[in-house]
Design a protein around this motif. Structure first.
Motif, PDB file in Angstrom:
ATOM      1  N   ALA A  97     -22.280-100.281  26.874  1.00  0.00           N
ATOM      2  CA  ALA A  97     -23.518-100.896  27.355  1.00  0.00           C
ATOM      3  C   ALA A  97     -23.733-100.589  28.839  1.00  0.00           C
ATOM      4  O   ALA A  97     -24.857-100.307  29.278  1.00  0.00           O
ATOM      5  CB  ALA A  97     -23.469-102.403  27.123  1.00  0.00           C
ATOM      6  N   TYR A  98     -22.667-100.606  29.625  1.00  0.00           N
ATOM      7  CA  TYR A  98     -22.756-100.348  31.054  1.00  0.00           C
ATOM      8  C   TYR A  98     -23.204 -98.916  31.325  1.00  0.00           C
ATOM      9  O   TYR A  98     -24.048 -98.665  32.201  1.00  0.00           O
ATOM     10  CB  TYR A  98     -21.394-100.609  31.696  1.00  0.00           C
ATOM     11  N   ARG A  99     -22.669 -97.973  30.568  1.00  0.00           N
ATOM     12  CA  ARG A  99     -22.986 -96.566  30.826  1.00  0.00           C
ATOM     13  C   ARG A  99     -24.394 -96.192  30.393  1.00  0.00           C
ATOM     14  O   ARG A  99     -24.872 -95.116  30.736  1.00  0.00           O
ATOM     15  CB  ARG A  99     -21.935 -95.677  30.150  1.00  0.00           C
ATOM     16  N   ARG A 100     -25.031 -97.070  29.647  1.00  0.00           N
ATOM     17  CA  ARG A 100     -26.460 -96.840  29.394  1.00  0.00           C
ATOM     18  C   ARG A 100     -27.266 -97.181  30.647  1.00  0.00           C
ATOM     19  O   ARG A 100     -28.339 -96.641  30.865  1.00  0.00           O
ATOM     20  CB  ARG A 100     -26.925 -97.696  28.206  1.00  0.00           C
ATOM     21  N   GLN A 101     -26.739 -98.088  31.464  1.00  0.00           N
ATOM     22  CA  GLN A 101     -27.415 -98.508  32.691  1.00  0.00           C
ATOM     23  C   GLN A 101     -27.070 -97.625  33.889  1.00  0.00           C
ATOM     24  O   GLN A 101     -27.886 -97.460  34.801  1.00  0.00           O
ATOM     25  CB  GLN A 101     -27.044 -99.959  33.025  1.00  0.00           C
ATOM     26  N   VAL A 102     -25.864 -97.081  33.904  1.00  0.00           N
ATOM     27  CA  VAL A 102     -25.369 -96.286  35.038  1.00  0.00           C
ATOM     28  C   VAL A 102     -24.954 -94.920  34.512  1.00  0.00           C
ATOM     29  O   VAL A 102     -23.967 -94.800  33.801  1.00  0.00           O
ATOM     30  CB  VAL A 102     -24.187 -96.984  35.732  1.00  0.00           C
ATOM     31  N   GLN A 103     -25.722 -93.894  34.856  1.00  0.00           N
ATOM     32  CA  GLN A 103     -25.527 -92.566  34.290  1.00  0.00           C
ATOM     33  C   GLN A 103     -25.060 -91.564  35.343  1.00  0.00           C
ATOM     34  O   GLN A 103     -25.431 -91.634  36.515  1.00  0.00           O
ATOM     35  CB  GLN A 103     -26.836 -92.067  33.680  1.00  0.00           C
ATOM     36  N   LEU A 104     -24.242 -90.614  34.886  1.00  0.00           N
ATOM     37  CA  LEU A 104     -23.674 -89.585  35.756  1.00  0.00           C
ATOM     38  C   LEU A 104     -24.489 -88.294  35.659  1.00  0.00           C
ATOM     39  O   LEU A 104     -24.859 -87.859  34.571  1.00  0.00           O
ATOM     40  CB  LEU A 104     -22.226 -89.311  35.335  1.00  0.00           C
ATOM     41  N   VAL A 105     -24.741 -87.684  36.819  1.00  0.00           N
ATOM     42  CA  VAL A 105     -25.322 -86.343  36.894  1.00  0.00           C
ATOM     43  C   VAL A 105     -24.301 -85.462  37.597  1.00  0.00           C
ATOM     44  O   VAL A 105     -23.989 -85.678  38.764  1.00  0.00           O
ATOM     45  CB  VAL A 105     -26.663 -86.335  37.663  1.00  0.00           C
ATOM     46  N   LEU A 106     -23.774 -84.473  36.880  1.00  0.00           N
ATOM     47  CA  LEU A 106     -22.673 -83.671  37.400  1.00  0.00           C
ATOM     48  C   LEU A 106     -23.142 -82.523  38.283  1.00  0.00           C
ATOM     49  O   LEU A 106     -24.308 -82.121  38.270  1.00  0.00           O
ATOM     50  CB  LEU A 106     -21.836 -83.129  36.239  1.00  0.00           C
ATOM     51  N   GLN A 107     -22.177 -81.952  39.007  1.00  0.00           N
ATOM     52  CA  GLN A 107     -22.443 -80.900  39.979  1.00  0.00           C
ATOM     53  C   GLN A 107     -22.874 -79.596  39.313  1.00  0.00           C
ATOM     54  O   GLN A 107     -23.807 -78.942  39.764  1.00  0.00           O
ATOM     55  CB  GLN A 107     -21.183 -80.660  40.811  1.00  0.00           C
ATOM     56  N   ASP A 108     -22.191 -79.205  38.246  1.00  0.00           N
ATOM     57  CA  ASP A 108     -22.383 -77.891  37.654  1.00  0.00           C
ATOM     58  C   ASP A 108     -23.147 -78.003  36.341  1.00  0.00           C
ATOM     59  O   ASP A 108     -22.558 -78.359  35.320  1.00  0.00           O
ATOM     60  CB  ASP A 108     -21.020 -77.229  37.410  1.00  0.00           C
ATOM     61  N   PRO A 109     -24.447 -77.722  36.334  1.00  0.00           N
ATOM     62  CA  PRO A 109     -25.197 -77.880  35.090  1.00  0.00           C
ATOM     63  C   PRO A 109     -24.728 -76.936  33.993  1.00  0.00           C
ATOM     64  O   PRO A 109     -24.800 -77.257  32.813  1.00  0.00           O
ATOM     65  CB  PRO A 109     -26.642 -77.592  35.504  1.00  0.00           C
ATOM     66  N   THR A 110     -24.217 -75.756  34.378  1.00  0.00           N
ATOM     67  CA  THR A 110     -23.733 -74.812  33.377  1.00  0.00           C
ATOM     68  C   THR A 110     -22.528 -75.384  32.649  1.00  0.00           C
ATOM     69  O   THR A 110     -22.416 -75.310  31.421  1.00  0.00           O
ATOM     70  CB  THR A 110     -23.376 -73.466  34.031  1.00  0.00           C
TER      71      THR A 110
END
Length: 336
Positions: A97-110
């Motif tokens: 439930a928490y990770r639906r509210q707080v999402q990660l965007v990583l450095q390397d899209p590839t």
């Protein structure tokens, strides 16, 4: 004093209004072969609703570990992560439930995208895990909000058919598909060409303005922090050593480490070359943890201010979570 006595802590209660995500006296330690590394060594940090905070520092300073802990991917050794005023719980259902509210965007899209998945499959993965209705509508809406318009043009493409900027937008769309309140972006433009970086930063600002999203942007680039952040927190060897409104910290830095980081920018009038590498987090020095590399101490300015002995031997308080400008530095305290 020995490092085991370094326990003095300022009041960790945040003064940031409408606090959404918070670290309170956070410590994260890793042990290997009997050696204890204090990767995060007493951090108080708050992120307000609709606010962008930049977390800056050299590689190895602990900023990625702090971000992973705020995401619930690492468990703190002590202290706590709070979201919406409540301590984070680590049961699988609570974390989901928490990770639906707080999402990660990583450095390397590839590296973030499965080369065998289409754009549609990549963005739909989160909504499927959370069993969200109207999957196709959710995916199309997320792609459009991430700037991939019309979304129908991209749905059946594979990552290798996209530019670097388009891939990063797909990663952002995957996060947006869950309607989060917070994005944690780890070096979000580091792998992109300079011509594309501005577009992605403008997108993050637009998402903040349009959706009220908050963001913690982890970066080593103070120029990026200047362009996107409301506040900046400078991290060194597991601690926040300076924080405050971005204009104050980056135009009038008080901590010698922040001054050194800023000196590499093209418009800086004077270059500060730090000697050596950041100390081993298993052997954090006593006194100010930056003193072995400090240009103020080496130049004799700390001695002139009468604080050189304190720099080498007197521990500094852990900074509280605050919206005000602050620095953990004996010299800055002595000279105002």
């Amino acid at each position: 004093m020995t490092e085991t006595t370094e326990t003095r802590t300022a009041d960790p209660v945040a003064t940031v209004s409408s606090t959404l995500l918070e670290a309170r006296d956070l410590h994260v330690e890793f042990t290997s072969r009997g050696r204890r590394a204090r990767a995060v060594d007493g951090v108080n940090l708050s992120l307000g609703a609709g606010e962008i905070v930049a977390l800056v520092g050299e590689s190895g300073c602990g900023k990625t570990t702090l971000a992973r802990t705020l995401l619930g991917l690492e468990r703190p050794t002590s202290g706590e992560v709070r979201y919406g005023g409540q301590p984070l719980k680590y049961g699988s259902k609570a974390l989901k439930a928490y990770r639906r509210q707080v999402q990660l965007v990583l450095q390397d899209p590839t590296g973030s995208l499965n080369p065998r998945q289409t754009v549609y499959e990549a963005v739909a993965e989160g909504p499927r895990i959370h069993r969200m209705p109207d999957e196709a509508e959710v995916v199309n809406s997320a792609l459009a909000r991430a700037g991939l318009r019309p979304p129908e043009r991209f749905l059946l493409r594979y990552p290798h058919e996209l530019s670097g900027g388009q891939r990063q937008r797909v990663v952002i769309a995957g996060a947006l598909a869950l309607n989060p309140k917070v994005l944690v972006a780890d070096e979000p433009v580091a792998s992109l060409d300079a011509s594309v970086r501005g577009e992605i930063l403008a997108l993050m600002l637009k998402l903040r303005d349009d959706l009220g999203l908050s963001a913690l942007v982890v970066t080593h680039d103070l120029g990026l922090a200047w362009n996107i952040a409301d506040r900046v927190a400078v991290m060194y060897l597991g601690r926040i050593v300076e924080s405050g409104p971005v204009e104050q910290v980056l135009t009038a830095p008080r901590h010698p480490y922040t001054q050194a980081l800023l000196s590499v920018l093209p418009e800086s009038p004077e270059r500060v070359v730090l000697t050596g590498e950041p100390p081993d987090p298993t052997r954090i020095p006593g006194g100010c943890r930056f003193h072995a590399r400090c240009q103020i101490l080496a130049s004799g300015k700390a001695a002139e201010a009468g604080v050189d002995a304190r720099c080498r031997g007197e521990l500094l308080d852990i900074l509280p979570a605050s919206a005000l400008s602050q620095a953990a530095c004996h010299y800055a305290d002595a000279t105002g």
